[in-house]
Design an enzyme around this catalytic site. Structure first.
Site, PDB file in Angstrom:
ATOM      1  N   PRO A   2      53.804 -73.876 -17.212  1.00  0.00           N
ATOM      2  CG  PRO A   2      51.501 -73.699 -17.002  1.00  0.00           C
ATOM      3  CD  PRO A   2      52.782 -73.164 -16.452  1.00  0.00           C
ATOM      4  CD  GLU A   3      58.579 -75.243 -20.918  1.00  0.00           C
ATOM      5  OE1 GLU A   3      59.083 -75.486 -22.027  1.00  0.00           O
ATOM      6  OE2 GLU A   3      59.137 -75.511 -19.853  1.00  0.00           O
ATOM      7  CE  LYS A  59      56.627 -70.257 -22.531  1.00  0.00           C
ATOM      8  NZ  LYS A  59      57.609 -69.768 -21.552  1.00  0.00           N
ATOM      9  NE  ARG A 280      63.507 -69.921 -15.418  1.00  0.00           N
ATOM     10  CZ  ARG A 280      62.576 -69.954 -16.374  1.00  0.00           C
ATOM     11  NH1 ARG A 280      62.512 -69.015 -17.281  1.00  0.00           N
ATOM     12  NH2 ARG A 280      61.703 -70.936 -16.412  1.00  0.00           N
TER      13      ARG A 280
END
Ligand SMILES: [Zn+2]
Length: 293
Positions: A2-3, A59, A280
């Site tokens: 989640p961002e 966040k 990433r």
């Protein structure tokens, strides 16, 4: 993971569902979810408290409680809150079992037979219970850069911050110090919009392109907030519904699809590719986004 938009969506849901409601009981199924405190102490201090104010920073969600306390959450990979109704048949000792969710790590019993679950498949999510006055001093929060949707923070501030870094651009977006709340999804989307390859060294990107990148970051995050986030991976809102922004993603998770960029009326011939940047998974159009050397 989640961002900003997904966390904002949860903060909004929490304001709607939890504000001014009391915590009647607490169940901790995975003590490591509670940072810096024993599960017993955490539960004991929370019982009887009420949610007074709820907001997001980066966040993190900060839930201000009465008696000068704050419950702070970070979802990391898969954490999220869910609200559930206790069934009539539920015994007083088993309230945290409904709905059956084997990923519930912590549960808060509220009034009106409802339970707030903190569910987290990967177990990296964390909850802190701290005095409200110490929230901004938590090491995890202290180093956060400005909020990208804050009108007081502009492209030039971002350019100035990014210039402090000598390496490649993508990790600068992810490290939270120049802009808070952005993660892999919105970094990839914004770099695509700005036609910047994620491995481009910051010192090779002109000021005007960095400023433009910031504008795309802001636009992507604002649009995703409007769509209540992207349900990439496990993210859902408090009632178990998906966010809608996933339909609008151009590169993230779109490997093998044709690039959607149009130039002078013709479509780019590139195909979205997945590469690895700073460990990433990263999505780019190799035609639109080239490394400047
Ligand atoms: Zn392209």
């Amino acid at each position: 993971m989640p961002e900003l938009p997904e966390v904002e969506s949860q903060a909004k849901d929490l304001r709607h569902w939890a504000l001014n409601r009391p915590i009647k009981a607490v169940w901790v199924g995975w003590p490591k979810t509670i940072a810096r405190m024993s599960a017993q102490k955490f539960s004991k201090r929370l019982i009887g408290r009420r949610f007074k104010k709820i907001w997001r920073r980066g966040k993190f969600i900060i839930m201000e409680l009465d008696e000068g306390l704050a419950l702070v959450s970070h979802f990391r990979m898969t954490g999220h809150f869910r609200l559930a109704n206790i069934k009539d048949s539920t015994s007083a000792r088993e309230w945290f079992l409904y709905p059956p969710d084997r990923f519930t790590r912590v549960a808060f019993k509220l009034d009106r037979d409802q339970v707030l679950h903190f569910s987290d498949i990967r177990k990296f999510g964390r909850l802190w219970l701290v005095p409200l006055s110490e929230v901004s001093r938590l090491p995890e929060l202290k180093s956060l850069g400005p909020e990208p949707l804050d009108p007081g923070f502009g492209p030039q501030d971002f350019v100035k911050c990014a210039r402090r870094y000598k390496g490649i651009i993508k990790p600068v977006l992810l490290n939270q110090s120049c802009v808070a709340g952005i993660g892999n999804i919105y970094a990839d989307e914004s770099l695509f919009d700005a036609a910047i390859h994620p491995k481009t060294r910051v010192d090779k990107i002109p000021d005007k392109d960095l400023a433009q990148l910031f504008k795309y970051i802001r636009a992507n995050l604002a649009a995703a907030v409007k769509h209540r986030g992207s349900s990439v991976g496990e993210f859902i809102n408090m009632k178990g519904d998906s966010g809608e922004h996933g339909f609008y993603l151009r590169v993230y998770g779109q490997r093998g699809k044709p690039c959607q960029r149009r130039r002078d009326g013709t479509r780019c011939r590139g195909t979205v590719k997945r590469i690895v940047v700073a460990q990433r998974g990263t999505h780019i159009c190799p035609v639109c986004q080239r490394i400047k050397r």
